[in-house]
Design a protein around this motif. Structure first.
Motif, PDB file in Angstrom:
ATOM      1  N   LEU A 165      36.874 -73.122  21.237  1.00  0.00           N
ATOM      2  CA  LEU A 165      38.393 -73.119  21.316  1.00  0.00           C
ATOM      3  C   LEU A 165      39.240 -71.801  21.869  1.00  0.00           C
ATOM      4  CD1 LEU A 165      38.743 -74.715  17.551  1.00  0.00           C
ATOM      5  CD2 LEU A 165      38.878 -75.970  19.990  1.00  0.00           C
ATOM      6  N   SER A 166      40.407 -71.758  22.156  1.00  0.00           N
ATOM      7  CA  SER A 166      41.104 -70.424  22.858  1.00  0.00           C
ATOM      8  C   SER A 166      41.470 -70.024  21.308  1.00  0.00           C
ATOM      9  CB  SER A 166      41.915 -70.415  23.275  1.00  0.00           C
ATOM     10  OG  SER A 166      42.492 -72.092  23.244  1.00  0.00           O
ATOM     11  N   PRO A 167      41.698 -68.736  20.869  1.00  0.00           N
ATOM     12  CA  PRO A 167      42.346 -68.761  19.505  1.00  0.00           C
ATOM     13  C   PRO A 167      43.926 -69.240  18.962  1.00  0.00           C
ATOM     14  CG  PRO A 167      41.849 -66.686  20.835  1.00  0.00           C
ATOM     15  CD  PRO A 167      41.696 -67.613  21.595  1.00  0.00           C
ATOM     16  N   GLU A 168      44.972 -69.668  20.120  1.00  0.00           N
ATOM     17  CA  GLU A 168      46.153 -70.269  19.840  1.00  0.00           C
ATOM     18  C   GLU A 168      45.702 -71.096  18.867  1.00  0.00           C
ATOM     19  OE1 GLU A 168      45.494 -70.450  24.577  1.00  0.00           O
ATOM     20  OE2 GLU A 168      44.881 -68.489  22.898  1.00  0.00           O
ATOM     21  N   ARG A 169      44.392 -72.272  19.193  1.00  0.00           N
ATOM     22  CA  ARG A 169      44.193 -73.267  18.621  1.00  0.00           C
ATOM     23  C   ARG A 169      43.606 -73.238  17.377  1.00  0.00           C
ATOM     24  NH1 ARG A 169      46.497 -77.429  20.893  1.00  0.00           N
ATOM     25  NH2 ARG A 169      45.514 -79.224  20.127  1.00  0.00           N
ATOM     26  N   GLY A 170      43.756 -72.060  16.233  1.00  0.00           N
ATOM     27  CA  GLY A 170      42.893 -72.316  15.206  1.00  0.00           C
ATOM     28  C   GLY A 170      44.006 -71.195  14.405  1.00  0.00           C
ATOM     29  N   LEU A 171      44.090 -71.257  13.430  1.00  0.00           N
ATOM     30  CA  LEU A 171      45.118 -71.015  12.736  1.00  0.00           C
ATOM     31  C   LEU A 171      44.413 -70.392  10.973  1.00  0.00           C
ATOM     32  CD1 LEU A 171      48.213 -71.203  10.981  1.00  0.00           C
ATOM     33  CD2 LEU A 171      47.834 -73.309  10.134  1.00  0.00           C
ATOM     34  N   LEU A 172      45.098 -69.148  11.053  1.00  0.00           N
ATOM     35  CA  LEU A 172      44.618 -68.285   9.941  1.00  0.00           C
ATOM     36  C   LEU A 172      45.425 -68.115   9.330  1.00  0.00           C
ATOM     37  CD1 LEU A 172      42.720 -66.222   8.611  1.00  0.00           C
ATOM     38  CD2 LEU A 172      43.674 -64.615   9.190  1.00  0.00           C
ATOM     39  N   VAL A 173      44.936 -69.092   7.622  1.00  0.00           N
ATOM     40  CA  VAL A 173      46.252 -68.472   6.328  1.00  0.00           C
ATOM     41  C   VAL A 173      44.942 -67.468   5.414  1.00  0.00           C
ATOM     42  CG1 VAL A 173      46.195 -70.029   4.139  1.00  0.00           C
ATOM     43  CG2 VAL A 173      46.009 -71.499   6.404  1.00  0.00           C
ATOM     44  N   GLY A 174      46.167 -66.864   4.662  1.00  0.00           N
ATOM     45  CA  GLY A 174      45.447 -65.282   4.025  1.00  0.00           C
ATOM     46  C   GLY A 174      46.613 -64.410   3.317  1.00  0.00           C
ATOM     47  N   ASP A 175      46.216 -63.966   2.674  1.00  0.00           N
ATOM     48  CA  ASP A 175      46.839 -63.027   1.453  1.00  0.00           C
ATOM     49  C   ASP A 175      47.665 -61.482   1.573  1.00  0.00           C
ATOM     50  OD1 ASP A 175      44.283 -61.949   0.834  1.00  0.00           O
ATOM     51  OD2 ASP A 175      45.203 -61.802  -1.447  1.00  0.00           O
ATOM     52  N   SER A 176      46.792 -61.410   2.877  1.00  0.00           N
ATOM     53  CA  SER A 176      47.285 -59.897   2.835  1.00  0.00           C
ATOM     54  C   SER A 176      47.498 -59.415   4.904  1.00  0.00           C
ATOM     55  CB  SER A 176      46.224 -59.172   2.328  1.00  0.00           C
ATOM     56  OG  SER A 176      45.074 -58.988   3.568  1.00  0.00           O
ATOM     57  N   ILE A 177      47.529 -58.266   4.579  1.00  0.00           N
ATOM     58  CA  ILE A 177      47.541 -57.228   5.304  1.00  0.00           C
ATOM     59  C   ILE A 177      46.817 -57.817   6.576  1.00  0.00           C
ATOM     60  CG2 ILE A 177      47.797 -54.995   4.901  1.00  0.00           C
ATOM     61  CD1 ILE A 177      50.525 -56.224   7.483  1.00  0.00           C
TER      62      ILE A 177
END
Length: 223
Positions: A165-177
């Protein structure tokens, strides 16, 4: 609630402070080492602010409360930290409310799920296993899985390449910088959770695309 939505075929989720509240056991291990050195324990809010760059950095910062340690002093502290933390990995750590139901739904939707953490691999998989989350993930990337870790974009681009996949087809979920910086560098959208570990940094300074209060709030944002 925002009207923004994401066409994410792959969802990458941070571990400490996003999936699992690991601070009590990390603090327990750090304070065990401090007390073994004859130092006072560090308060939980202080230790909580040290989480996110891996356990070595956490231990270095805990030692630095009294005086900046040498690398040799950090080296000397790590075996005891690792032994104690490994033995008490899930003594007090808990999965955040709603996490498991969100993972079940994401998995059922056929999205590729990646756990992406700066935590050392020797702790990541046992933690996910013991708290019943490991079977939801198609890929687990720890802080020592690759040559560089968040905020470097490498773990994110590696995960995308892994699934073709290309990165724009992903989504990161996190809590920090670390999470938002890694996502921006990878060209990937990013959602921040309002809880978790970001030290004294205001939530707005993470500059995420969207902020959610629980992981299930992610589900309506996906298309």
């Amino acid at each position: 609630m925002t009207t923004q939505s994401f066409a994410a075929q792959m969802v990458l989720i941070d571990l400490d402070g996003t999936l699992i509240d690991t601070a009590p056991d990390l603090a327990g291990a750090a304070n065990h080492v401090l007390q073994s050195l004859g130092r006072p324990p560090a308060p939980m809010p202080v230790i909580r602010g040290f989480i996110g760059n891996g356990v070595r950095e956490l231990m270095r910062r805990a030692l630095a409360i009294e005086a900046e340690p040498t690398e040799a002093e950090v080296d000397a502290a790590m075996p005891e930290f690792s032994a104690y933390y490994g033995a008490h990995l899930t003594a007090h750590s808990v999965v955040y409310p709603g996490v498991e139901e969100a993972l079940q739904e994401l998995h059922a939707q056929g999205r590729k799920l990646v756990c992406i953490t700066n935590k050392a691999g020797q702790f990541t998989e046992p933690l996910l296993e013991r708290l019943g989350l490991c079977n939801y993930f198609d890929l687990v990337l720890s802080g020592d899985s690759l040559p560089r870790k968040k905020p470097d974009p490498l773990p994110l681009t590696h995960a995308a390449a892994h699934f073709g996949l290309s990165p724009e087809r992903g989504l990161l979920v996190g809590d920090s910088i670390n999470d938002t910086q890694a996502a921006r560098a990878a060209g990937m959208p990013v959602v921040a959770v309002s809880y978790g570990y970001r030290g004294d940094m205001p939530l707005a300074d993470l500059a995420a695309d969207v902020v959610i209060d629980t992981l299930p709030q992610l589900l309506p944002l996906l298309r």
